[in-house]
Design a protein around this motif. Structure first.
Motif, PDB file in Angstrom:
ATOM      1  N   GLN A   1       0.848  -1.185   0.000  1.00  0.00           N
ATOM      2  CA  GLN A   1       0.000   0.000   0.000  1.00  0.00           C
ATOM      3  C   GLN A   1       0.891   1.245   0.000  1.00  0.00           C
ATOM      4  O   GLN A   1       2.029   1.190   0.463  1.00  0.00           O
ATOM      5  CB  GLN A   1      -0.932   0.025   1.225  1.00  0.00           C
ATOM      6  N   GLU A   2       0.361   2.347  -0.523  1.00  0.00           N
ATOM      7  CA  GLU A   2       1.128   3.583  -0.711  1.00  0.00           C
ATOM      8  C   GLU A   2       2.414   3.295  -1.479  1.00  0.00           C
ATOM      9  O   GLU A   2       3.505   3.738  -1.123  1.00  0.00           O
ATOM     10  CB  GLU A   2       1.419   4.274   0.623  1.00  0.00           C
ATOM     11  N   TYR A   3       2.228   2.539  -2.547  1.00  0.00           N
ATOM     12  CA  TYR A   3       3.361   2.145  -3.393  1.00  0.00           C
ATOM     13  C   TYR A   3       3.744   3.301  -4.319  1.00  0.00           C
ATOM     14  O   TYR A   3       2.892   4.089  -4.739  1.00  0.00           O
ATOM     15  CB  TYR A   3       2.969   0.920  -4.224  1.00  0.00           C
ATOM     16  N   SER A   4       5.013   3.404  -4.616  1.00  0.00           N
ATOM     17  CA  SER A   4       5.519   4.439  -5.521  1.00  0.00           C
ATOM     18  C   SER A   4       6.658   3.863  -6.343  1.00  0.00           C
ATOM     19  O   SER A   4       7.417   3.008  -5.865  1.00  0.00           O
ATOM     20  CB  SER A   4       6.013   5.657  -4.730  1.00  0.00           C
TER      21      SER A   4
ATOM     22  N   SER B   1     -12.314   9.771  -2.717  1.00  0.00           N
ATOM     23  CA  SER B   1     -11.159   9.380  -1.913  1.00  0.00           C
ATOM     24  C   SER B   1      -9.950   9.154  -2.803  1.00  0.00           C
ATOM     25  O   SER B   1     -10.072   8.734  -3.964  1.00  0.00           O
ATOM     26  CB  SER B   1     -11.472   8.095  -1.127  1.00  0.00           C
ATOM     27  N   ASP B   2      -8.778   9.447  -2.267  1.00  0.00           N
ATOM     28  CA  ASP B   2      -7.529   9.130  -2.957  1.00  0.00           C
ATOM     29  C   ASP B   2      -7.113   7.685  -2.715  1.00  0.00           C
ATOM     30  O   ASP B   2      -6.137   7.208  -3.310  1.00  0.00           O
ATOM     31  CB  ASP B   2      -6.408  10.070  -2.481  1.00  0.00           C
ATOM     32  N   ASN B   3      -7.809   7.010  -1.814  1.00  0.00           N
ATOM     33  CA  ASN B   3      -7.504   5.618  -1.510  1.00  0.00           C
ATOM     34  C   ASN B   3      -8.205   4.697  -2.502  1.00  0.00           C
ATOM     35  O   ASN B   3      -9.139   5.113  -3.197  1.00  0.00           O
ATOM     36  CB  ASN B   3      -7.920   5.277  -0.079  1.00  0.00           C
ATOM     37  N   ASN B   4      -7.780   3.450  -2.546  1.00  0.00           N
ATOM     38  CA  ASN B   4      -8.416   2.514  -3.471  1.00  0.00           C
ATOM     39  C   ASN B   4      -8.170   1.077  -3.035  1.00  0.00           C
ATOM     40  O   ASN B   4      -7.486   0.816  -2.038  1.00  0.00           O
ATOM     41  CB  ASN B   4      -7.919   2.743  -4.904  1.00  0.00           C
ATOM     42  N   VAL B   5      -8.744   0.167  -3.801  1.00  0.00           N
ATOM     43  CA  VAL B   5      -8.587  -1.270  -3.569  1.00  0.00           C
ATOM     44  C   VAL B   5      -8.209  -1.911  -4.894  1.00  0.00           C
ATOM     45  O   VAL B   5      -8.826  -1.617  -5.926  1.00  0.00           O
ATOM     46  CB  VAL B   5      -9.892  -1.901  -3.045  1.00  0.00           C
TER      47      VAL B   5
ATOM     48  N   ILE C   1      -0.133  -3.313 -10.732  1.00  0.00           N
ATOM     49  CA  ILE C   1       0.195  -2.027 -10.109  1.00  0.00           C
ATOM     50  C   ILE C   1      -0.800  -0.979 -10.606  1.00  0.00           C
ATOM     51  O   ILE C   1      -0.996  -0.814 -11.813  1.00  0.00           O
ATOM     52  CB  ILE C   1       1.635  -1.590 -10.453  1.00  0.00           C
ATOM     53  N   VAL C   2      -1.411  -0.280  -9.677  1.00  0.00           N
ATOM     54  CA  VAL C   2      -2.354   0.791 -10.010  1.00  0.00           C
ATOM     55  C   VAL C   2      -1.869   2.068  -9.355  1.00  0.00           C
ATOM     56  O   VAL C   2      -1.745   2.146  -8.121  1.00  0.00           O
ATOM     57  CB  VAL C   2      -3.784   0.459  -9.532  1.00  0.00           C
ATOM     58  N   MET C   3      -1.601   3.083 -10.176  1.00  0.00           N
ATOM     59  CA  MET C   3      -1.068   4.355  -9.684  1.00  0.00           C
ATOM     60  C   MET C   3      -2.014   5.484 -10.070  1.00  0.00           C
ATOM     61  O   MET C   3      -2.585   5.490 -11.158  1.00  0.00           O
ATOM     62  CB  MET C   3       0.312   4.624 -10.291  1.00  0.00           C
ATOM     63  N   HIS C   4      -2.166   6.440  -9.167  1.00  0.00           N
ATOM     64  CA  HIS C   4      -2.988   7.619  -9.433  1.00  0.00           C
ATOM     65  C   HIS C   4      -2.209   8.871  -9.035  1.00  0.00           C
ATOM     66  O   HIS C   4      -1.247   8.798  -8.262  1.00  0.00           O
ATOM     67  CB  HIS C   4      -4.307   7.557  -8.658  1.00  0.00           C
TER      68      HIS C   4
ATOM     69  N   LYS D   1       2.686  10.270  -8.305  1.00  0.00           N
ATOM     70  CA  LYS D   1       1.863   9.087  -8.536  1.00  0.00           C
ATOM     71  C   LYS D   1       2.115   8.057  -7.430  1.00  0.00           C
ATOM     72  O   LYS D   1       3.257   7.742  -7.115  1.00  0.00           O
ATOM     73  CB  LYS D   1       2.181   8.474  -9.896  1.00  0.00           C
ATOM     74  N   SER D   2       1.033   7.582  -6.866  1.00  0.00           N
ATOM     75  CA  SER D   2       1.134   6.559  -5.827  1.00  0.00           C
ATOM     76  C   SER D   2      -0.073   5.649  -5.931  1.00  0.00           C
ATOM     77  O   SER D   2      -1.057   5.967  -6.606  1.00  0.00           O
ATOM     78  CB  SER D   2       1.208   7.200  -4.433  1.00  0.00           C
TER      79      SER D   2
END
Length: 346
Positions: free
Chosen positions: A140-143, A188-192, A158-161, A166-167
């Motif tokens: 989580q909170e991957y970059s 939300s900036d969070n996701n699944v 990998i899903v980045m926004h 981008k994270s």
């Protein structure tokens, strides 16, 4: 009460108030935060309430007072809650060829903004992963700011926004992926994210979740006045309402998949919350099954916060669970579970 001294009468009044608050805390995991946002905050302090009940029990027990029964009953009613907070013994079963390991870790962008004064954080995390050598990783909170690759993992989702920064989230797997996707969380900036992986003849859906943060500094030495307290309460209430919506979306998505599931990630909430209870459902909490101690996963000072989880369906046997709370390379700590697929429930 008649035979109590004036001091013990005051103590008993506090004991009764504590008992009522604790009972409310027992019910809250089953009540939507939108309905009772004020009381929902109690879920964060329920472990403290349980510990205080033990203190009261010991206090009356040493005096041979019948008031000890109040705390005794309250504690026995909540014994299952206590095991979510603290485990006296761990489970470590013999390793078998069919076993596989799952790692979950909120890496906080690999320390992109130097929150921790250590320029070696990315390399430390890479080395840690290589040492543990898990079969499946949920970040989580991957970059991609860390200039390296996890070469041993051929399959990845990998899903980045974000625009400038981008994270997002990433699932790495040594097992073949046949399907992958994302659950977008509204406002939300969070996701699944999720991926279906093939282990032998079984298809396993792996979810990596990162729910709404409550946005509170972990520094408890910060001065908190009345206005600050109101702001904190407002943030917690708002976050809990958002998490309720998010958990219901996740639950609905999970119900549409009939295969075996593993949920990893950062819920930003305790194991006594509606959010945890709603997502977990009938699944096993790997820490409760095989962990030890407090299972602290977030670096709050002086409080063992467990807000990161590995949840698995009953078809999995949890053979080992470990929290790496000495590995301080993020504001979270990595957690690892060793699992085995069983054709019958363990």
């Amino acid at each position: 009460m008649k035979n109590l001294s004036w001091f013990n009468k005051i103590i008993y009044v506090f004991n009764v108030i504590l008992a009522v608050c604790t009972l409310i805390g027992y019910v809250l995991p089953f009540l939507a935060p939108k309905l009772f946002p004020f009381f929902a905050v109690l879920t964060l302090v329920l472990p403290s309430l349980l510990i205080l009940n033990i203190f009261f029990l010991v206090y009356w027990l040493f005096q041979f007072k019948r008031q000890m029964w109040l705390s005794s009953v309250i504690f026995l009613l909540g014994i299952t809650f206590f095991t979510k907070f603290f485990k006296f013994s761990e489970q470590t079963l013999a390793k078998e060829e069919e076993d596989f390991t799952v790692l979950s870790y909120n890496v906080r962008l690999f320390n992109l903004f130097d929150w921790i004064p250590n320029e070696n954080i990315p390399e430390n995390i890479k080395r840690f992963v290589e040492q543990q050598n898990p079969d499946i990783i949920c970040f989580q909170e991957y970059s991609k700011s860390a200039n390296f690759e996890f070469d041993d993992y051929k399959f990845r989702h990998i899903v980045m926004h974000g625009k400038k920064i981008k994270s997002g989230q990433a699932i790495f797997s040594k097992f073949r992926m046949i399907n992958e996707g994302e659950i977008t969380l509204p406002n939300s900036d969070n996701n699944v994210v999720y991926a279906d992986v093939i282990k032998g003849s079984d298809t396993i859906r792996v979810y990596s979740i990162h729910l709404q943060s409550i946005n509170i500094s972990p520094d408890i030495n910060e001065k908190i006045d009345e206005s600050k307290s109101k702001l904190i309460f407002k943030r917690i209430s708002s976050a809990f309402k958002e998490q309720q919506v998010q958990s219901e979306l996740i639950q609905s998505h999970m119900n549409d998949f009939k295969g075996s599931k593993i949920i990893c990630g950062d819920m930003n909430n305790s194991a006594f919350s509606y959010v945890y209870n709603n997502i977990k459902g009938d699944m096993q909490d790997a820490f409760v099954r095989a962990g030890k101690g407090f299972g602290k996963t977030y670096n709050y000072k002086y409080y063992p916060a467990r807000i990161d989880y590995i949840l698995v369906d009953e078809i999995f046997e949890v053979k080992e669970f470990e929290t790496f709370d000495n590995f301080k390379n993020s504001d979270h700590f990595p957690i690892l579970a060793r699992l085995k697929i069983t054709k019958d429930e363990p």
